[in-house]
Design an enzyme around this catalytic site. Sequence first.
Site, PDB file in Angstrom:
ATOM      1  N   ASP A   1      -9.575  -3.841  -4.729  1.00 22.23           N
ATOM      2  CA  ASP A   1      -9.336  -4.685  -3.546  1.00 22.23           C
ATOM      3  C   ASP A   1     -10.078  -4.160  -2.321  1.00 22.23           C
ATOM      4  O   ASP A   1      -9.776  -4.534  -1.202  1.00 22.23           O
ATOM      5  CB  ASP A   1      -7.829  -4.812  -3.280  1.00 22.23           C
ATOM      6  CG  ASP A   1      -7.185  -3.519  -2.798  1.00 22.23           C
ATOM      7  OD1 ASP A   1      -7.908  -2.517  -2.591  1.00 22.23           O
ATOM      8  OD2 ASP A   1      -5.958  -3.499  -2.607  1.00 22.23           O
TER       9      ASP A   1
ATOM     10  N   HIS B   1      -7.594  -5.731   0.221  1.00 19.96           N
ATOM     11  CA  HIS B   1      -6.361  -4.976   0.424  1.00 19.96           C
ATOM     12  C   HIS B   1      -5.484  -5.626   1.497  1.00 19.96           C
ATOM     13  O   HIS B   1      -4.285  -5.791   1.315  1.00 19.96           O
ATOM     14  CB  HIS B   1      -6.745  -3.555   0.851  1.00 19.96           C
ATOM     15  CG  HIS B   1      -5.653  -2.548   0.731  1.00 19.96           C
ATOM     16  ND1 HIS B   1      -5.088  -2.198  -0.473  1.00 19.96           N
ATOM     17  CD2 HIS B   1      -5.010  -1.809   1.671  1.00 19.96           C
ATOM     18  CE1 HIS B   1      -4.148  -1.263  -0.267  1.00 19.96           C
ATOM     19  NE2 HIS B   1      -4.083  -1.023   1.030  1.00 19.96           N
TER      20      HIS B   1
ATOM     21  N   SER C   1       0.814  -1.216   0.000  1.00 19.71           N
ATOM     22  CA  SER C   1       0.000   0.000   0.000  1.00 19.71           C
ATOM     23  C   SER C   1       0.851   1.270   0.000  1.00 19.71           C
ATOM     24  O   SER C   1       1.772   1.390  -0.819  1.00 19.71           O
ATOM     25  CB  SER C   1      -0.939  -0.080   1.210  1.00 19.71           C
ATOM     26  OG  SER C   1      -1.968   0.851   1.101  1.00 19.71           O
TER      27      SER C   1
END
Length: 446
Positions: free
Chosen positions: A388, A422, A224
């Site tokens: 996601d 995610h 991320s």
Amino acid sequence: MESTPTPTPPQQQQQQRLLPLVVVFLFVVGALPAATHGATSSPHFHPVVLVPGNTCGQLDARLTDEYEPPTPACRGGVRYGSRASAGGGWFRLWENFTALQEDPALSPCYADQLRLVYDPVAGDYRNVPGVDTRVVSFGSTRGFRSDDPARKDVCMERLVEALEEEGYAEGENLFGAPYDFRYAPAAPGLPSGVFSDFTSRLRRLVERASERNGGKPVILVTHSLGGLFAMVFLDRTPLPWRRRYIKHFVMLCLGVGGSPLNMWPLAASSIPSSSSLVGSVLTYGNRSFASMFSLLPSPAVYGDTPLVITRAKNYSADDMPEFLSAAGFSDDEVALYRARALPVTLDLRAPLVPLTSINGVGVPTVDKLVFWDGNFSAKPQVVNGDGDGQINLDTVLALERLIGDDPDQGYFKSILIPNTTHKGVISDELALKRVVSEILGANSIN
Ligand SMILES: *[C@@H]1O[C@H](CO)[C@@H](O)[C@H](O)[C@H]1NC(C)=O
Ligand SMILES: *[C@@H]1O[C@H](CO)[C@@H](O)[C@H](O)[C@H]1NC(C)=O
Ligand SMILES: *[C@@H]1O[C@H](CO)[C@@H](O)[C@H](O)[C@H]1NC(C)=O
Ligand SMILES: *[C@@H]1O[C@H](CO)[C@@H](O)[C@H](O)[C@H]1NC(C)=O
Ligand SMILES: *[C@@H]1O[C@H](CO)[C@@H](O)[C@H](O)[C@H]1NC(C)=O
């Protein structure tokens, strides 16, 4: 408007992305290469440096006399006084889950002490006067462990465990680069002291990791927001350094160009405090973090597509300054978005080191936020697209285009893991296996 998940059918996804590079799409996680590495093979491993996602770096703080507490209870004298003599007054500011559970009254104190302010004289963000902070355990993956059980799946802890099972060893060939997630890279030429310190430390860490491992270059693995920090870091290191020290860059759960979801916490002046990332970042950051502007949707990806919809006016990525003003940011703050954050987003370039990008897809992901009555504090209706759950597929496709357009990039592989969130990419069993096998595989890619 109803929430309308519209995952792109796999066939369509495949057609959109026939790049002249090594691009592999996996729509079914299966046929994993057998994980055959054991502890005995570890001397052959390339060292791995992990850069976790937003809010994963742990922060210690200490208060000086300069600190003006919002209430006397935040003075710290009583709570931290006994520790001051022993530990120099340092206490865990982010994230002391245990303390906040035991004493919710601490919450506004922590929130106030976590705020950033912009110092126009220095031309940079800084902590609130009287608050010193430091990142815990830089260099080690222990630095992004938290006492909050919910964070285990979010901050690469399971990935650390999985790599250790394969024979990677903390401090020998496995390292962590936590960072102060409140700060962000700024446009070239503008001061960003905390980010610059991070990149200097990361550079030394990579060099040390390589030296400890017979000069082998390093596999950089990010999740991320860590991927954005790593992309900017790499872009600002000389190419010969990159080629010498970076064996492979494995970027998890990030495209280029932000995500519409990130407009939500900026829109709302209050969100019901919840255990969600959005809720906690808002509560603690009070919209003051420099990094809040870093993952806003990029005009290069979203252009004039309406992302925030109200009866009176729509806001696209092109209209971000107007959106921020409407959401209550001052003209000075909007100017910081334009001058510091936006150029970083627009200047992202292919890292020119072997790159494997892995993303979850097939999970409803915010595409548009509808505040029909124009009340940004109300809960919006959302229009979902594919992604996601946090990162839109659109921005992953934009990454693929960015890489595909650069003849100097060389090796690139993009993997989409279906039905994976995610955090699932670094915590679901099958996805984690895929990620670990790619990291192990990167050891032998030339
Ligand atoms: C969290 O706060 C509690 C109580 O203030 C303290 O005992 C504990 O050591 C802190 N946790 C960390 C990791 O510093
Ligand atoms: C943010 O901080 C300001 C000043 O400290 C305060 O007035 C405001 O209520 C805070 N907002 C939130 C959402 O915490
Ligand atoms: C805002 O965008 C929506 C969806 O694209 C569109 O239907 C609407 O007409 C737009 N409204 C305004 C005020 O431009
Ligand atoms: C906006 O929404 C919030 C949350 O639902 C509500 O408390 C507030 O009264 C609303 N403001 C207006 C002007 O309607
Ligand atoms: C997606 O994942 C969820 C949770 O892991 C599971 O319950 C569901 O069956 C999966 N759906 C598909 C279509 O694979």
